[in-house]
Design a protein around this motif. Structure first.
Motif, mmCIF file in Angstrom:
data_model
loop_
_atom_site.group_PDB
_atom_site.id
_atom_site.type_symbol
_atom_site.label_atom_id
_atom_site.label_comp_id
_atom_site.label_asym_id
_atom_site.label_seq_id
_atom_site.Cartn_x
_atom_site.Cartn_y
_atom_site.Cartn_z
ATOM 1 N N HIS A 116 0.844 -1.196 0.000
ATOM 2 C CA HIS A 116 0.000 0.000 0.000
ATOM 3 C C HIS A 116 0.882 1.249 0.000
ATOM 4 O O HIS A 116 0.970 1.965 0.996
ATOM 5 N N PRO A 117 1.556 1.521 -1.112
ATOM 6 C CA PRO A 117 2.452 2.685 -1.169
ATOM 7 C C PRO A 117 1.667 3.997 -1.186
ATOM 8 O O PRO A 117 0.451 4.021 -1.380
ATOM 9 N N ALA A 118 2.378 5.085 -0.973
ATOM 10 C CA ALA A 118 1.765 6.399 -1.065
ATOM 11 C C ALA A 118 1.305 6.655 -2.499
ATOM 12 O O ALA A 118 1.886 6.155 -3.457
ATOM 13 N N ARG A 119 0.254 7.442 -2.609
ATOM 14 C CA ARG A 119 -0.267 7.808 -3.923
ATOM 15 C C ARG A 119 0.129 9.249 -4.227
ATOM 16 O O ARG A 119 0.042 10.123 -3.374
ATOM 17 N N PHE A 120 0.537 9.460 -5.458
ATOM 18 C CA PHE A 120 0.974 10.776 -5.901
ATOM 19 C C PHE A 120 0.103 11.204 -7.087
ATOM 20 O O PHE A 120 -0.141 10.430 -7.992
ATOM 21 N N ALA A 121 -0.378 12.442 -7.025
ATOM 22 C CA ALA A 121 -1.182 12.950 -8.131
ATOM 23 C C ALA A 121 -1.010 14.464 -8.198
ATOM 24 O O ALA A 121 -0.575 15.099 -7.238
ATOM 25 N N GLU A 122 -1.346 15.027 -9.348
ATOM 26 C CA GLU A 122 -1.392 16.483 -9.507
ATOM 27 C C GLU A 122 -2.834 16.877 -9.786
ATOM 28 O O GLU A 122 -3.517 16.266 -10.625
ATOM 29 N N ARG A 123 -3.288 17.905 -9.055
ATOM 30 C CA ARG A 123 -4.651 18.389 -9.248
ATOM 31 C C ARG A 123 -4.675 19.895 -9.049
ATOM 32 O O ARG A 123 -4.214 20.385 -8.019
ATOM 33 N N ALA A 124 -5.205 20.588 -10.037
ATOM 34 C CA ALA A 124 -5.364 22.042 -9.948
ATOM 35 C C ALA A 124 -4.062 22.723 -9.549
ATOM 36 O O ALA A 124 -4.038 23.594 -8.684
ATOM 37 N N GLY A 125 -2.950 22.306 -10.182
ATOM 38 C CA GLY A 125 -1.660 22.925 -9.905
ATOM 39 C C GLY A 125 -1.100 22.616 -8.541
ATOM 40 O O GLY A 125 -0.281 23.374 -8.016
ATOM 41 N N THR A 126 -1.475 21.482 -7.951
ATOM 42 C CA THR A 126 -1.015 21.090 -6.623
ATOM 43 C C THR A 126 -0.586 19.630 -6.642
ATOM 44 O O THR A 126 -1.242 18.788 -7.253
ATOM 45 N N ILE A 127 0.525 19.321 -5.981
ATOM 46 C CA ILE A 127 0.949 17.942 -5.776
ATOM 47 C C ILE A 127 0.177 17.398 -4.583
ATOM 48 O O ILE A 127 0.239 17.958 -3.488
ATOM 49 N N VAL A 128 -0.557 16.323 -4.777
ATOM 50 C CA VAL A 128 -1.366 15.721 -3.710
ATOM 51 C C VAL A 128 -0.756 14.363 -3.353
ATOM 52 O O VAL A 128 -0.631 13.491 -4.206
ATOM 53 N N ILE A 129 -0.356 14.225 -2.097
ATOM 54 C CA ILE A 129 0.216 12.972 -1.609
ATOM 55 C C ILE A 129 -0.710 12.412 -0.541
ATOM 56 O O ILE A 129 -0.978 13.059 0.469
ATOM 57 N N THR A 130 -1.229 11.217 -0.783
ATOM 58 C CA THR A 130 -2.064 10.527 0.195
ATOM 59 C C THR A 130 -1.467 9.155 0.463
ATOM 60 O O THR A 130 -0.885 8.532 -0.428
ATOM 61 N N ALA A 131 -1.606 8.688 1.691
ATOM 62 C CA ALA A 131 -1.033 7.396 2.065
ATOM 63 C C ALA A 131 -1.661 6.938 3.364
ATOM 64 O O ALA A 131 -2.334 7.711 4.068
ATOM 65 N N ARG A 132 -1.440 5.692 3.680
ATOM 66 C CA ARG A 132 -1.831 5.197 4.994
ATOM 67 C C ARG A 132 -0.948 5.847 6.061
ATOM 68 O O ARG A 132 0.155 6.304 5.775
ATOM 69 N N ALA A 133 -1.480 5.890 7.266
ATOM 70 C CA ALA A 133 -0.804 6.625 8.336
ATOM 71 C C ALA A 133 0.634 6.176 8.523
ATOM 72 O O ALA A 133 1.540 7.009 8.658
ATOM 73 N N GLU A 134 0.885 4.871 8.509
ATOM 74 C CA GLU A 134 2.232 4.378 8.770
ATOM 75 C C GLU A 134 3.217 4.850 7.707
ATOM 76 O O GLU A 134 4.366 5.173 8.005
ATOM 77 N N VAL A 135 2.772 4.923 6.445
ATOM 78 C CA VAL A 135 3.665 5.379 5.372
ATOM 79 C C VAL A 135 3.960 6.862 5.527
ATOM 80 O O VAL A 135 5.099 7.311 5.333
#
Length: 205
Positions: A116-135
């Motif tokens: 379950h690695p961190a997810r990386f995306a770009e939205r509306a000119g912003t880098i969005v990083i989401t992940a589980r708490a431990e990561v």
């Protein structure tokens, strides 16, 4: 505001993080704050006066960053509206970050991060990083550990900057053909070679 932190989106699958020692320590703390709360997201704006860089022959401007746990329920489509509301009603807030732990992790934690690695995306000119708490905790602890090394790094003293390592093993490490799998982390210390940094950040034209 992190005044010496510049996050560039991936170029050839690798993102670039440039930050001072103090900002690396703050950034590590902010990742841990995001990890500790399932009801919050952390927004890190671009410092004023930011200029494009040229990683791997490209020409990329730094972008702001949004950090959040997966279980906040934050959707990428929510971000533009959230940003608009934040600008209209934001207020100062003080929080205490969880203490840093050792950046090394047991094998079972590494296996969970691989699944379950961190997810990386770009939205509306912003880098969005989401992940589980431990990561998120792990990334925060890693950034704190490299920040602690900066003061003793000879390259920082000699050149004002130093490559600290690739943050690998957080962003889908088993699928390196995806848009993002690592961050190249460089310490940039304006307290050394001040004239050089002043010239680089001075407006042109």
């Amino acid at each position: 505001m992190l005044r010496n932190t510049f996050v560039h989106p991936p170029d050839h699958h690798v993102g670039y993080l440039r930050a001072s020692r103090a900002d690396l320590l703050r950034l590590g703390a902010l990742f841990r704050v995001a990890a500790a709360s399932s009801h919050s997201a952390i927004h890190i704006p671009v410092p004023p006066g930011a200029r494009p860089t040229a990683p791997a022959g490209g020409d990329t401007r730094p972008l702001p960053v949004l950090l959040a746990r997966e279980d906040t329920g934050l959707r990428l489509s929510d971000w533009p509206d959230l940003r608009h509301r934040m600008r209209r009603s934001s207020a100062p807030l003080s929080v205490t970050a969880p203490a840093a732990r050792a950046s090394d992790r047991p094998d079972d934690v590494r296996r969970r991060a691989d699944r379950h690695p961190a997810r990386f995306a770009e939205r509306a000119g912003t880098i969005v990083i989401t992940a589980r708490a431990e990561v998120l905790f792990w990334i925060g602890d890693w950034l704190t550990a490299v920040g602690d090394r900066v003061a003793q790094d000879p390259h920082v003293h000699r050149h004002g900057e130093s490559f600290l390592g690739d943050m690998v093993g957080f962003f889908d490490p088993g699928r390196t053909d995806r848009p993002m799998h690592a961050f190249c982390v460089v310490a940039v210390e304006p307290i050394f070679h001040r004239d050089r940094w002043r010239r680089q950040r001075a407006p042109t034209g």
